[in-house]
Scaffold this motif. Structure first.
Motif, PDB file in Angstrom:
ATOM      1  N   GLY A 132      23.199   0.159 -20.936  1.00  0.00           N
ATOM      2  CA  GLY A 132      24.390  -0.568 -21.380  1.00  0.00           C
ATOM      3  C   GLY A 132      24.668  -1.781 -20.510  1.00  0.00           C
ATOM      4  N   SER A 133      24.497  -1.622 -19.214  1.00  0.00           N
ATOM      5  CA  SER A 133      24.699  -2.746 -18.299  1.00  0.00           C
ATOM      6  C   SER A 133      23.678  -3.842 -18.559  1.00  0.00           C
ATOM      7  N   PHE A 134      22.434  -3.432 -18.764  1.00  0.00           N
ATOM      8  CA  PHE A 134      21.365  -4.387 -19.053  1.00  0.00           C
ATOM      9  C   PHE A 134      21.653  -5.112 -20.365  1.00  0.00           C
ATOM     10  N   SER A 135      22.117  -4.382 -21.349  1.00  0.00           N
ATOM     11  CA  SER A 135      22.442  -4.966 -22.643  1.00  0.00           C
ATOM     12  C   SER A 135      23.609  -5.952 -22.518  1.00  0.00           C
ATOM     13  N   PHE A 188      30.986  -3.926 -26.813  1.00  0.00           N
ATOM     14  CA  PHE A 188      30.056  -3.384 -27.795  1.00  0.00           C
ATOM     15  C   PHE A 188      28.683  -3.080 -27.207  1.00  0.00           C
ATOM     16  N   PRO A 189      28.030  -4.042 -26.541  1.00  0.00           N
ATOM     17  CA  PRO A 189      26.679  -3.746 -26.049  1.00  0.00           C
ATOM     18  C   PRO A 189      26.655  -2.643 -24.998  1.00  0.00           C
ATOM     19  N   PHE A 190      27.668  -2.586 -24.167  1.00  0.00           N
ATOM     20  CA  PHE A 190      27.703  -1.578 -23.102  1.00  0.00           C
ATOM     21  C   PHE A 190      27.835  -0.169 -23.678  1.00  0.00           C
ATOM     22  N   PHE A 191      28.864   0.052 -24.476  1.00  0.00           N
ATOM     23  CA  PHE A 191      29.116   1.400 -24.976  1.00  0.00           C
ATOM     24  C   PHE A 191      28.129   1.841 -26.054  1.00  0.00           C
ATOM     25  N   VAL A 193      23.538   5.093 -27.939  1.00  0.00           N
ATOM     26  CA  VAL A 193      22.182   5.114 -28.496  1.00  0.00           C
ATOM     27  C   VAL A 193      21.227   5.836 -27.555  1.00  0.00           C
ATOM     28  N   TYR A 194      21.371   5.615 -26.247  1.00  0.00           N
ATOM     29  CA  TYR A 194      20.482   6.305 -25.319  1.00  0.00           C
ATOM     30  C   TYR A 194      20.737   7.818 -25.351  1.00  0.00           C
ATOM     31  N   LEU A 195      21.992   8.235 -25.469  1.00  0.00           N
ATOM     32  CA  LEU A 195      22.284   9.666 -25.551  1.00  0.00           C
ATOM     33  C   LEU A 195      21.702  10.275 -26.824  1.00  0.00           C
ATOM     34  N   VAL A 196      21.759   9.545 -27.920  1.00  0.00           N
ATOM     35  CA  VAL A 196      21.158  10.018 -29.166  1.00  0.00           C
ATOM     36  C   VAL A 196      19.635  10.097 -29.013  1.00  0.00           C
ATOM     37  N   TYR A 197      19.047   9.071 -28.418  1.00  0.00           N
ATOM     38  CA  TYR A 197      17.607   9.076 -28.154  1.00  0.00           C
ATOM     39  C   TYR A 197      17.215  10.294 -27.308  1.00  0.00           C
TER      40      TYR A 197
END
Length: 178
Positions: free
Chosen positions: A81-84, A47-50, A55-59
Protein backbone atom coordinates in the motif's frame (compact mmCIF):
# COMPACT_ATOMS: atom_id res chain seq x y z
CA UNK A 1 14.18 4.27 3.95
CA UNK A 2 17.10 3.31 1.80
CA UNK A 3 17.44 1.02 -1.17
CA UNK A 4 18.88 -1.83 0.89
CA UNK A 5 15.55 -2.05 2.72
CA UNK A 6 13.66 -1.99 -0.57
CA UNK A 7 15.92 -4.71 -1.98
CA UNK A 8 15.45 -6.86 1.15
CA UNK A 9 11.70 -6.35 0.98
CA UNK A 10 11.53 -7.34 -2.69
CA UNK A 11 13.60 -10.44 -1.99
CA UNK A 12 11.28 -11.41 0.89
CA UNK A 13 7.88 -10.61 -0.63
CA UNK A 14 8.89 -10.36 -4.29
CA UNK A 15 6.79 -10.07 -7.36
CA UNK A 16 3.20 -10.33 -6.02
CA UNK A 17 3.62 -7.25 -3.85
CA UNK A 18 5.06 -5.19 -6.68
CA UNK A 19 2.38 -6.38 -9.11
CA UNK A 20 -0.38 -5.53 -6.63
CA UNK A 21 1.09 -2.08 -5.97
CA UNK A 22 1.46 -1.34 -9.67
CA UNK A 23 -2.03 -2.65 -10.48
CA UNK A 24 -3.70 -0.62 -7.76
CA UNK A 25 -1.72 2.45 -8.81
CA UNK A 26 -2.85 2.01 -12.40
CA UNK A 27 -6.47 1.55 -11.27
CA UNK A 28 -6.20 4.70 -9.14
CA UNK A 29 -4.88 6.73 -12.09
CA UNK A 30 -7.58 5.40 -14.42
CA UNK A 31 -10.34 6.13 -11.91
CA UNK A 32 -8.89 9.60 -11.34
CA UNK A 33 -8.96 10.31 -15.06
CA UNK A 34 -12.46 9.02 -15.77
CA UNK A 35 -14.21 9.95 -12.53
CA UNK A 36 -12.63 13.32 -11.80
CA UNK A 37 -15.85 14.77 -10.38
CA UNK A 38 -16.73 11.80 -8.19
CA UNK A 39 -13.21 10.69 -7.22
CA UNK A 40 -12.58 13.06 -4.29
CA UNK A 41 -9.18 14.24 -3.12
CA UNK A 42 -9.47 12.13 0.02
CA UNK A 43 -10.28 9.04 -1.99
CA UNK A 44 -7.35 9.69 -4.33
CA UNK A 45 -5.01 9.89 -1.36
CA UNK A 46 -6.13 6.81 0.54
CA UNK A 47 -7.44 4.56 -2.23
CA UNK A 48 -4.08 3.10 -3.30
CA UNK A 49 -2.94 2.50 0.27
CA UNK A 50 -6.00 0.72 1.62
CA UNK A 51 -6.93 -1.12 -1.57
CA UNK A 52 -3.39 -2.52 -1.86
CA UNK A 53 -3.64 -3.85 1.69
CA UNK A 54 -7.01 -5.42 0.95
CA UNK A 55 -5.85 -6.93 -2.35
CA UNK A 56 -2.73 -8.37 -0.73
CA UNK A 57 -4.84 -9.95 2.04
CA UNK A 58 -7.12 -11.49 -0.58
CA UNK A 59 -4.08 -12.73 -2.51
CA UNK A 60 -2.69 -14.28 0.68
CA UNK A 61 -6.02 -15.97 1.45
CA UNK A 62 -6.20 -17.41 -2.07
CA UNK A 63 -2.63 -18.74 -1.96
CA UNK A 64 -3.17 -20.29 1.48
CA UNK A 65 -6.57 -21.68 0.61
CA UNK A 66 -8.15 -20.30 3.79
CA UNK A 67 -9.29 -16.93 5.04
CA UNK A 68 -6.89 -15.92 7.78
CA UNK A 69 -5.18 -12.60 8.42
CA UNK A 70 -1.52 -13.29 9.09
CA UNK A 71 0.90 -10.73 10.46
CA UNK A 72 3.27 -11.29 7.54
CA UNK A 73 0.47 -10.70 5.05
CA UNK A 74 -0.64 -7.55 6.83
CA UNK A 75 2.94 -6.28 6.85
CA UNK A 76 3.36 -7.03 3.15
CA UNK A 77 0.01 -5.36 2.49
CA UNK A 78 1.10 -2.19 4.29
CA UNK A 79 4.35 -2.15 2.33
CA UNK A 80 2.46 -2.75 -0.91
CA UNK A 81 0.00 0.00 0.00
CA UNK A 82 2.82 2.39 0.81
CA UNK A 83 4.55 1.55 -2.46
CA UNK A 84 1.30 2.06 -4.34
CA UNK A 85 0.66 5.42 -2.65
CA UNK A 86 4.23 6.41 -3.46
CA UNK A 87 3.77 5.54 -7.14
CA UNK A 88 0.50 7.49 -7.33
CA UNK A 89 1.99 10.49 -5.59
CA UNK A 90 5.02 10.47 -7.93
CA UNK A 91 2.80 10.15 -10.99
CA UNK A 92 0.62 13.05 -9.83
CA UNK A 93 3.65 15.25 -9.22
CA UNK A 94 5.13 14.40 -12.60
CA UNK A 95 1.77 15.05 -14.29
CA UNK A 96 1.70 18.52 -12.72
CA UNK A 97 5.26 19.14 -13.92
CA UNK A 98 6.81 19.18 -10.45
CA UNK A 99 10.13 17.60 -9.59
CA UNK A 100 10.59 14.72 -7.19
CA UNK A 101 13.50 15.83 -5.04
CA UNK A 102 13.26 13.98 -1.75
CA UNK A 103 13.16 10.55 -0.13
CA UNK A 104 10.41 8.00 -0.76
CA UNK A 105 9.32 8.34 2.88
CA UNK A 106 8.89 12.10 2.54
CA UNK A 107 7.05 11.52 -0.70
CA UNK A 108 4.66 9.12 1.00
CA UNK A 109 4.04 11.54 3.87
CA UNK A 110 3.31 14.26 1.33
CA UNK A 111 0.71 12.04 -0.31
CA UNK A 112 -1.01 11.43 3.01
CA UNK A 113 -0.96 15.14 3.92
CA UNK A 114 -2.16 16.66 0.68
CA UNK A 115 -5.82 16.58 1.71
CA UNK A 116 -5.28 18.24 5.07
CA UNK A 117 -2.72 20.98 4.47
CA UNK A 118 -2.49 23.89 2.05
CA UNK A 119 -0.71 22.94 -1.17
CA UNK A 120 2.12 25.38 -0.58
CA UNK A 121 2.90 23.89 2.85
CA UNK A 122 2.65 20.16 2.06
CA UNK A 123 6.22 19.55 0.92
CA UNK A 124 7.81 21.53 3.75
CA UNK A 125 5.60 19.82 6.34
CA UNK A 126 6.34 16.38 4.86
CA UNK A 127 10.08 17.04 5.06
CA UNK A 128 9.72 18.28 8.65
CA UNK A 129 7.69 15.24 9.70
CA UNK A 130 10.07 12.83 7.98
CA UNK A 131 13.00 14.35 9.87
CA UNK A 132 11.04 14.41 13.13
CA UNK A 133 10.13 10.72 12.85
CA UNK A 134 13.58 9.66 11.63
CA UNK A 135 15.36 11.44 14.50
CA UNK A 136 12.86 10.33 17.13
CA UNK A 137 14.38 9.16 20.40
CA UNK A 138 11.17 9.55 22.40
CA UNK A 139 8.42 7.09 23.20
CA UNK A 140 5.49 6.68 20.81
CA UNK A 141 3.11 8.96 22.73
CA UNK A 142 5.61 11.85 22.71
CA UNK A 143 6.16 11.36 18.99
CA UNK A 144 2.39 11.43 18.35
CA UNK A 145 2.12 14.69 20.30
CA UNK A 146 4.98 16.25 18.31
CA UNK A 147 3.51 15.18 14.96
CA UNK A 148 0.01 16.39 15.92
CA UNK A 149 1.43 19.76 17.04
CA UNK A 150 3.30 20.12 13.75
CA UNK A 151 0.16 19.27 11.77
CA UNK A 152 -1.97 21.74 13.75
CA UNK A 153 0.38 24.54 12.70
CA UNK A 154 -0.44 23.90 9.04
CA UNK A 155 -3.98 22.54 8.98
CA UNK A 156 -7.47 23.74 9.73
CA UNK A 157 -8.82 20.17 9.91
CA UNK A 158 -10.54 19.01 13.10
CA UNK A 159 -8.30 17.65 15.85
CA UNK A 160 -9.72 14.14 15.47
CA UNK A 161 -8.74 14.02 11.79
CA UNK A 162 -5.29 15.45 12.49
CA UNK A 163 -4.71 12.79 15.15
CA UNK A 164 -5.80 10.01 12.79
CA UNK A 165 -3.50 11.29 10.04
CA UNK A 166 -0.63 11.55 12.55
CA UNK A 167 -1.09 7.93 13.63
CA UNK A 168 -1.32 6.78 10.00
CA UNK A 169 1.86 8.66 9.05
CA UNK A 170 3.85 7.39 12.03
CA UNK A 171 2.80 3.76 11.63
CA UNK A 172 3.41 3.79 7.88
CA UNK A 173 6.86 5.36 8.23
CA UNK A 174 7.77 2.95 11.04
CA UNK A 175 6.76 -0.07 8.98
CA UNK A 176 8.75 1.21 6.02
CA UNK A 177 11.83 1.81 8.18
CA UNK A 178 11.81 -1.59 9.89
Amino acid sequence: MDFVIIKDFLLSYSLPTVIIALSVSAANMILSAFLQDKFTKELKGYFPFFVSILVYLVYDAVTLGEIIVREEALYAGVISGSFSALICSAANKLARGQSIGFTPTTFLIEGLLKNYIDKDKVTKTALTLDNLIAQNNDDDETLIIKVVEQLKLCSSAPDSEITKVAYLIIETVKSLNQ
